[in-house]
Write a protein that holds these residues in place. Structure first.
Motif, PDB file in Angstrom:
ATOM      1  N   GLN A 114       0.812  -1.206   0.000  1.00 33.17           N
ATOM      2  CA  GLN A 114       0.000   0.000   0.000  1.00 33.17           C
ATOM      3  C   GLN A 114       0.849   1.261   0.000  1.00 33.17           C
ATOM      4  O   GLN A 114       0.442   2.274  -0.555  1.00 33.17           O
ATOM      5  CB  GLN A 114      -0.889   0.010   1.249  1.00 33.17           C
ATOM      6  CG  GLN A 114      -1.860  -1.144   1.354  1.00 33.17           C
ATOM      7  CD  GLN A 114      -3.167  -0.849   0.633  1.00 33.17           C
ATOM      8  OE1 GLN A 114      -3.240   0.029  -0.205  1.00 33.17           O
ATOM      9  NE2 GLN A 114      -4.205  -1.592   0.953  1.00 33.17           N
ATOM     10  N   PHE A 115       2.007   1.164   0.675  1.00 37.69           N
ATOM     11  CA  PHE A 115       2.836   2.353   0.886  1.00 37.69           C
ATOM     12  C   PHE A 115       4.296   2.042   0.588  1.00 37.69           C
ATOM     13  O   PHE A 115       4.765   0.945   0.890  1.00 37.69           O
ATOM     14  CB  PHE A 115       2.716   2.832   2.335  1.00 37.69           C
ATOM     15  CG  PHE A 115       1.303   2.984   2.807  1.00 37.69           C
ATOM     16  CD1 PHE A 115       0.712   2.023   3.606  1.00 37.69           C
ATOM     17  CD2 PHE A 115       0.550   4.084   2.418  1.00 37.69           C
ATOM     18  CE1 PHE A 115      -0.593   2.154   4.019  1.00 37.69           C
ATOM     19  CE2 PHE A 115      -0.761   4.225   2.828  1.00 37.69           C
ATOM     20  CZ  PHE A 115      -1.336   3.259   3.632  1.00 37.69           C
TER      21      PHE A 115
ATOM     22  N   CYS B 283       6.454   9.251   1.400  1.00 38.77           N
ATOM     23  CA  CYS B 283       5.560   8.100   1.349  1.00 38.77           C
ATOM     24  C   CYS B 283       4.697   8.195   0.098  1.00 38.77           C
ATOM     25  O   CYS B 283       3.959   9.168  -0.066  1.00 38.77           O
ATOM     26  CB  CYS B 283       4.679   8.055   2.583  1.00 38.77           C
ATOM     27  SG  CYS B 283       3.347   6.829   2.474  1.00 38.77           S
ATOM     28  N   SER B 284       4.776   7.184  -0.738  1.00 32.70           N
ATOM     29  CA  SER B 284       3.930   7.113  -1.920  1.00 32.70           C
ATOM     30  C   SER B 284       2.913   5.997  -1.748  1.00 32.70           C
ATOM     31  O   SER B 284       3.218   4.943  -1.190  1.00 32.70           O
ATOM     32  CB  SER B 284       4.782   6.831  -3.163  1.00 32.70           C
ATOM     33  OG  SER B 284       5.681   7.888  -3.399  1.00 32.70           O
ATOM     34  N   THR B 285       1.700   6.256  -2.223  1.00 26.52           N
ATOM     35  CA  THR B 285       0.644   5.264  -2.155  1.00 26.52           C
ATOM     36  C   THR B 285      -0.067   5.168  -3.496  1.00 26.52           C
ATOM     37  O   THR B 285      -0.106   6.149  -4.246  1.00 26.52           O
ATOM     38  CB  THR B 285      -0.353   5.602  -1.035  1.00 26.52           C
ATOM     39  OG1 THR B 285      -1.414   4.646  -1.040  1.00 26.52           O
ATOM     40  CG2 THR B 285      -0.955   6.990  -1.208  1.00 26.52           C
ATOM     41  N   SER B 286      -0.639   4.006  -3.758  1.00 22.49           N
ATOM     42  CA  SER B 286      -1.333   3.810  -5.019  1.00 22.49           C
ATOM     43  C   SER B 286      -2.724   4.440  -4.993  1.00 22.49           C
ATOM     44  O   SER B 286      -3.321   4.681  -6.044  1.00 22.49           O
ATOM     45  CB  SER B 286      -1.453   2.319  -5.330  1.00 22.49           C
ATOM     46  OG  SER B 286      -2.101   1.642  -4.274  1.00 22.49           O
ATOM     47  N   ARG B 287      -3.224   4.729  -3.806  1.00 22.01           N
ATOM     48  CA  ARG B 287      -4.566   5.318  -3.692  1.00 22.01           C
ATOM     49  C   ARG B 287      -4.459   6.835  -3.768  1.00 22.01           C
ATOM     50  O   ARG B 287      -3.537   7.443  -3.231  1.00 22.01           O
ATOM     51  CB  ARG B 287      -5.207   4.902  -2.375  1.00 22.01           C
ATOM     52  CG  ARG B 287      -6.572   5.532  -2.147  1.00 22.01           C
ATOM     53  CD  ARG B 287      -7.252   4.950  -0.944  1.00 22.01           C
ATOM     54  NE  ARG B 287      -7.703   3.582  -1.185  1.00 22.01           N
ATOM     55  CZ  ARG B 287      -8.833   3.267  -1.794  1.00 22.01           C
ATOM     56  NH1 ARG B 287      -9.640   4.215  -2.227  1.00 22.01           N
ATOM     57  NH2 ARG B 287      -9.179   2.015  -1.961  1.00 22.01           N
TER      58      ARG B 287
ATOM     59  N   ASN C 125       0.239   6.012   6.582  1.00 19.08           N
ATOM     60  CA  ASN C 125      -1.007   5.271   6.436  1.00 19.08           C
ATOM     61  C   ASN C 125      -2.098   6.252   6.054  1.00 19.08           C
ATOM     62  O   ASN C 125      -1.911   7.469   6.087  1.00 19.08           O
ATOM     63  CB  ASN C 125      -1.376   4.553   7.736  1.00 19.08           C
ATOM     64  CG  ASN C 125      -2.186   3.288   7.488  1.00 19.08           C
ATOM     65  OD1 ASN C 125      -3.031   3.254   6.598  1.00 19.08           O
ATOM     66  ND2 ASN C 125      -1.938   2.255   8.264  1.00 19.08           N
ATOM     67  N   TYR C 126      -3.233   5.713   5.676  1.00 19.69           N
ATOM     68  CA  TYR C 126      -4.407   6.551   5.455  1.00 19.69           C
ATOM     69  C   TYR C 126      -5.600   5.917   6.152  1.00 19.69           C
ATOM     70  O   TYR C 126      -5.629   4.717   6.411  1.00 19.69           O
ATOM     71  CB  TYR C 126      -4.688   6.762   3.967  1.00 19.69           C
ATOM     72  CG  TYR C 126      -4.941   5.516   3.148  1.00 19.69           C
ATOM     73  CD1 TYR C 126      -3.998   5.075   2.216  1.00 19.69           C
ATOM     74  CD2 TYR C 126      -6.120   4.793   3.261  1.00 19.69           C
ATOM     75  CE1 TYR C 126      -4.210   3.958   1.443  1.00 19.69           C
ATOM     76  CE2 TYR C 126      -6.340   3.662   2.497  1.00 19.69           C
ATOM     77  CZ  TYR C 126      -5.386   3.259   1.589  1.00 19.69           C
ATOM     78  OH  TYR C 126      -5.611   2.138   0.825  1.00 19.69           O
TER      79      TYR C 126
END
Length: 116
Positions: A3-4, A22-26, A96-97
């Protein structure tokens, strides 16, 4: 499923600075907030800073005035700029999200060590 992707940790002397990414796909605009957490040895994970899609920001008392959270919208990336680091900032840092009231699965985190 990753996720991250967190990066930027390392060893720094007291008073130094680090920049975590931090990179996320969402899409960071589809969540309640993006946040950085940390967990020191023997302690519970704690919230460090968070940012909402409209830009509301909150910091923990421990880092207020020293850390800055920001985002790179086009890259779904959240940054944590950490200045005036102290030994007590030593921890594994995670992003995180929260979505629909729940946090996503945790990533690997990035180690930050503040020591002379």
């Amino acid at each position: 499923q990753v996720q991250f992707v967190e990066s930027g940790g390392g060893l720094v002397q007291p008073g130094g600075s680090l920049r975590l990414s931090c990179s996320t796909s969402r899409s960071i605009f589809s969540v309640d907030f993006m946040a950085w957490y940390r967990q020191a040895p023997g302690k519970q994970r704690e919230l460090v800073a968070r940012i909402t899609p409209v830009g509301n920001i909150m910091y923990s008392d421990a880092v207020k005035g020293r850390f800055t959270i920001s985002r790179v919208n086009a890259k779904n990336t959240v940054i944590l700029q950490m200045n005036s680091l102290k030994p007590e900032d030593t921890a594994v840092y995670y992003c995180n999200y929260r979505l629909a009231g729940r946090l996503a699965d945790w990533g690997q985190g990035t180690q930050v060590t503040v020591s002379s």
